[in-house]
Design a protein around this motif. Structure first.
Motif, PDB file in Angstrom:
ATOM      1  N   ALA A 163      -6.560   2.616  -6.030  1.00 17.63           N
ATOM      2  CA  ALA A 163      -6.628   1.941  -4.747  1.00 17.63           C
ATOM      3  C   ALA A 163      -5.480   2.239  -3.901  1.00 17.63           C
ATOM      4  CB  ALA A 163      -6.842   0.357  -5.042  1.00 17.63           C
ATOM      5  N   GLY A 164      -4.398   2.619  -4.353  1.00 18.87           N
ATOM      6  CA  GLY A 164      -3.092   3.092  -3.672  1.00 18.87           C
ATOM      7  C   GLY A 164      -2.279   1.669  -3.464  1.00 18.87           C
ATOM      8  N   LEU A 165      -2.352   0.858  -4.481  1.00 15.88           N
ATOM      9  CA  LEU A 165      -1.678  -0.371  -4.334  1.00 15.88           C
ATOM     10  C   LEU A 165      -0.415  -0.756  -5.491  1.00 15.88           C
ATOM     11  CD1 LEU A 165      -4.648  -2.777  -4.083  1.00 15.88           C
ATOM     12  CD2 LEU A 165      -3.082  -2.116  -2.190  1.00 15.88           C
ATOM     13  N   VAL A 216      10.169   4.982  -2.083  1.00 15.26           N
ATOM     14  CA  VAL A 216      10.408   6.209  -1.453  1.00 15.26           C
ATOM     15  C   VAL A 216      11.221   7.173  -2.425  1.00 15.26           C
ATOM     16  CG1 VAL A 216      12.005   7.362   0.470  1.00 15.26           C
ATOM     17  CG2 VAL A 216      10.580   5.196   0.857  1.00 15.26           C
ATOM     18  N   GLU A 217      12.129   6.563  -3.202  1.00 13.17           N
ATOM     19  CA  GLU A 217      12.916   7.411  -4.114  1.00 13.17           C
ATOM     20  C   GLU A 217      12.153   8.139  -5.024  1.00 13.17           C
ATOM     21  OE1 GLU A 217      16.273   9.076  -5.950  1.00 13.17           O
ATOM     22  OE2 GLU A 217      16.340   7.983  -3.997  1.00 13.17           O
ATOM     23  N   ALA A 218      11.045   7.320  -5.492  1.00 12.57           N
ATOM     24  CA  ALA A 218      10.004   7.898  -6.442  1.00 12.57           C
ATOM     25  C   ALA A 218       9.086   9.059  -5.842  1.00 12.57           C
ATOM     26  CB  ALA A 218       9.144   6.819  -6.881  1.00 12.57           C
ATOM     27  N   GLY A 219       9.315   9.207  -4.308  1.00  7.44           N
ATOM     28  CA  GLY A 219       8.643  10.324  -3.718  1.00  7.44           C
ATOM     29  C   GLY A 219       7.294   9.826  -2.925  1.00  7.44           C
ATOM     30  N   TYR A 220       7.248   8.666  -2.682  1.00 11.97           N
ATOM     31  CA  TYR A 220       6.144   8.102  -2.030  1.00 11.97           C
ATOM     32  C   TYR A 220       6.212   7.551  -0.867  1.00 11.97           C
ATOM     33  CZ  TYR A 220       4.333   9.767  -6.478  1.00 11.97           C
ATOM     34  OH  TYR A 220       4.129  10.664  -7.510  1.00 11.97           O
ATOM     35  N   GLU A 221       5.234   7.223   0.028  1.00  9.13           N
ATOM     36  CA  GLU A 221       5.356   6.442   1.302  1.00  9.13           C
ATOM     37  C   GLU A 221       4.725   5.003   1.412  1.00  9.13           C
ATOM     38  OE1 GLU A 221       3.975   7.570   5.805  1.00  9.13           O
ATOM     39  OE2 GLU A 221       4.741   9.023   4.391  1.00  9.13           O
ATOM     40  N   VAL A 222       5.472   3.957   1.827  1.00  8.95           N
ATOM     41  CA  VAL A 222       5.033   2.776   1.762  1.00  8.95           C
ATOM     42  C   VAL A 222       4.353   2.467   3.284  1.00  8.95           C
ATOM     43  CG1 VAL A 222       5.268   0.230   1.851  1.00  8.95           C
ATOM     44  CG2 VAL A 222       6.822   1.962   0.116  1.00  8.95           C
ATOM     45  N   ALA A 223       3.199   2.272   3.205  1.00  5.88           N
ATOM     46  CA  ALA A 223       2.277   1.842   4.284  1.00  5.88           C
ATOM     47  C   ALA A 223       2.298   0.587   4.991  1.00  5.88           C
ATOM     48  CB  ALA A 223       0.712   2.277   4.261  1.00  5.88           C
ATOM     49  N   GLU A 224       2.445  -0.389   3.957  1.00  2.00           N
ATOM     50  CA  GLU A 224       2.593  -1.813   4.406  1.00  2.00           C
ATOM     51  C   GLU A 224       2.724  -2.823   3.138  1.00  2.00           C
ATOM     52  OE1 GLU A 224      -0.540  -3.850   6.551  1.00  2.00           O
ATOM     53  OE2 GLU A 224      -2.077  -2.432   5.421  1.00  2.00           O
ATOM     54  N   VAL A 225       3.024  -3.946   3.524  1.00  2.65           N
ATOM     55  CA  VAL A 225       3.143  -4.925   2.504  1.00  2.65           C
ATOM     56  C   VAL A 225       1.783  -5.715   2.777  1.00  2.65           C
ATOM     57  CG1 VAL A 225       4.012  -7.063   1.772  1.00  2.65           C
ATOM     58  CG2 VAL A 225       5.406  -5.311   2.450  1.00  2.65           C
ATOM     59  N   VAL A 226       0.568  -5.732   1.951  1.00  2.00           N
ATOM     60  CA  VAL A 226      -0.477  -6.293   2.183  1.00  2.00           C
ATOM     61  C   VAL A 226      -0.460  -7.772   2.004  1.00  2.00           C
ATOM     62  CG1 VAL A 226      -2.863  -6.549   1.179  1.00  2.00           C
ATOM     63  CG2 VAL A 226      -1.800  -4.172   1.349  1.00  2.00           C
ATOM     64  N   ARG A 227       0.120  -8.363   1.043  1.00  2.00           N
ATOM     65  CA  ARG A 227       0.263  -9.622   0.923  1.00  2.00           C
ATOM     66  C   ARG A 227       1.348 -10.104   0.148  1.00  2.00           C
ATOM     67  NH1 ARG A 227      -4.200 -11.502  -3.148  1.00  2.00           N
ATOM     68  NH2 ARG A 227      -2.417 -11.043  -4.612  1.00  2.00           N
ATOM     69  N   GLN A 228       1.884 -11.419   0.401  1.00  3.41           N
ATOM     70  CA  GLN A 228       3.002 -11.887  -0.200  1.00  3.41           C
ATOM     71  C   GLN A 228       2.488 -13.357  -0.331  1.00  3.41           C
ATOM     72  OE1 GLN A 228       6.813 -11.767   1.624  1.00  3.41           O
ATOM     73  NE2 GLN A 228       6.301  -9.858   2.582  1.00  3.41           N
ATOM     74  N   ALA A 229       2.381 -13.565  -1.780  1.00  5.20           N
ATOM     75  CA  ALA A 229       2.004 -14.765  -2.219  1.00  5.20           C
ATOM     76  C   ALA A 229       2.885 -15.500  -3.355  1.00  5.20           C
ATOM     77  CB  ALA A 229       0.637 -14.961  -2.566  1.00  5.20           C
ATOM     78  N   ALA A 230       2.968 -16.774  -3.647  1.00  3.48           N
ATOM     79  CA  ALA A 230       3.490 -17.181  -4.849  1.00  3.48           C
ATOM     80  C   ALA A 230       2.199 -16.958  -5.919  1.00  3.48           C
ATOM     81  CB  ALA A 230       3.894 -18.945  -4.650  1.00  3.48           C
ATOM     82  N   ALA A 231       2.741 -16.683  -7.130  1.00  2.89           N
ATOM     83  CA  ALA A 231       1.878 -16.499  -8.198  1.00  2.89           C
ATOM     84  C   ALA A 231       1.948 -17.650  -9.133  1.00  2.89           C
ATOM     85  CB  ALA A 231       2.013 -15.117  -8.851  1.00  2.89           C
ATOM     86  N   THR A 240       0.794  -1.165   0.001  1.00  4.31           N
ATOM     87  CA  THR A 240      -0.018   0.021  -0.004  1.00  4.31           C
ATOM     88  C   THR A 240       0.784   1.149   0.043  1.00  4.31           C
ATOM     89  OG1 THR A 240      -0.135  -0.097   2.363  1.00  4.31           O
ATOM     90  CG2 THR A 240      -1.887  -1.129   1.216  1.00  4.31           C
ATOM     91  N   VAL A 241       0.479   2.295  -0.806  1.00  2.00           N
ATOM     92  CA  VAL A 241       1.475   3.405  -1.062  1.00  2.00           C
ATOM     93  C   VAL A 241       0.436   4.509  -1.118  1.00  2.00           C
ATOM     94  CG1 VAL A 241       3.001   4.557  -2.746  1.00  2.00           C
ATOM     95  CG2 VAL A 241       3.006   2.038  -2.520  1.00  2.00           C
ATOM     96  N   SER A 242       1.098   5.587  -0.216  1.00  5.80           N
ATOM     97  CA  SER A 242       0.085   6.933  -0.013  1.00  5.80           C
ATOM     98  C   SER A 242       0.800   8.023  -1.101  1.00  5.80           C
ATOM     99  CB  SER A 242      -0.111   7.371   1.304  1.00  5.80           C
ATOM    100  OG  SER A 242       1.164   7.381   1.968  1.00  5.80           O
ATOM    101  N   GLY A 243       0.017   8.783  -1.572  1.00  9.23           N
ATOM    102  CA  GLY A 243       0.398   9.989  -2.276  1.00  9.23           C
ATOM    103  C   GLY A 243       0.214   9.928  -3.658  1.00  9.23           C
ATOM    104  N   MET A 244      -0.048   8.792  -4.241  1.00  8.72           N
ATOM    105  CA  MET A 244      -0.219   8.650  -5.675  1.00  8.72           C
ATOM    106  C   MET A 244      -1.565   9.149  -6.086  1.00  8.72           C
ATOM    107  SD  MET A 244       1.709   4.765  -6.521  1.00  8.72           S
ATOM    108  CE  MET A 244       0.027   3.785  -5.631  1.00  8.72           C
ATOM    109  N   SER A 245      -1.566  10.019  -7.229  1.00 14.77           N
ATOM    110  CA  SER A 245      -2.770  10.582  -7.682  1.00 14.77           C
ATOM    111  C   SER A 245      -3.135  10.541  -9.249  1.00 14.77           C
ATOM    112  CB  SER A 245      -2.942  11.952  -7.007  1.00 14.77           C
ATOM    113  OG  SER A 245      -2.009  12.646  -7.741  1.00 14.77           O
ATOM    114  N   CYS A 246      -1.832  10.045  -9.923  1.00 12.98           N
ATOM    115  CA  CYS A 246      -2.373  10.041 -11.527  1.00 12.98           C
ATOM    116  C   CYS A 246      -1.309   9.000 -12.031  1.00 12.98           C
ATOM    117  CB  CYS A 246      -2.005  11.388 -12.076  1.00 12.98           C
ATOM    118  SG  CYS A 246      -0.101  12.060 -11.618  1.00 12.98           S
TER     119      CYS A 246
END
Length: 74
Positions: A39-41, A59-74, A7-13
């Motif tokens: 969805a901010g994902l 973070v380098e792109a200028g955004y903040e990571v809130a958390e890792v929502v899911r880790q799964a084998a695809a 989940t990433v906050s601050g993205m809008s476009c």
């Protein structure tokens, strides 16, 4: 191939999505990046991808990571 969703906050476009994608694809092991701005994902697919490196790329792109929502084998 593993899939991780952040989940990433601050993205809008599409420009935000492109900037995040550009940084994350440089992380070793990343094969694919999908960004859902509304969805901010960020979905990262790859092998042996380091969460810390992905977080640093976001973070380098200028955004903040809130958390890792899911880790799964695809």
């Amino acid at each position: 191939m593993a899939e991780k969703i952040f989940t990433v906050s601050g993205m809008s476009c599409g420009h935000c999505a492109a900037g995040v994608t550009e940084e994350i694809v440089e992380v070793p092991g990343v094969f694919e990046v999908d960004v859902d701005v509304r969805a901010g994902l960020v979905i990262v697919r790859g092998e042996s991808v380091d969460d810390g490196a992905v977080r640093a790329a976001i973070v380098e792109a200028g955004y903040e990571v809130a958390e890792v929502v899911r880790q799964a084998a695809a």
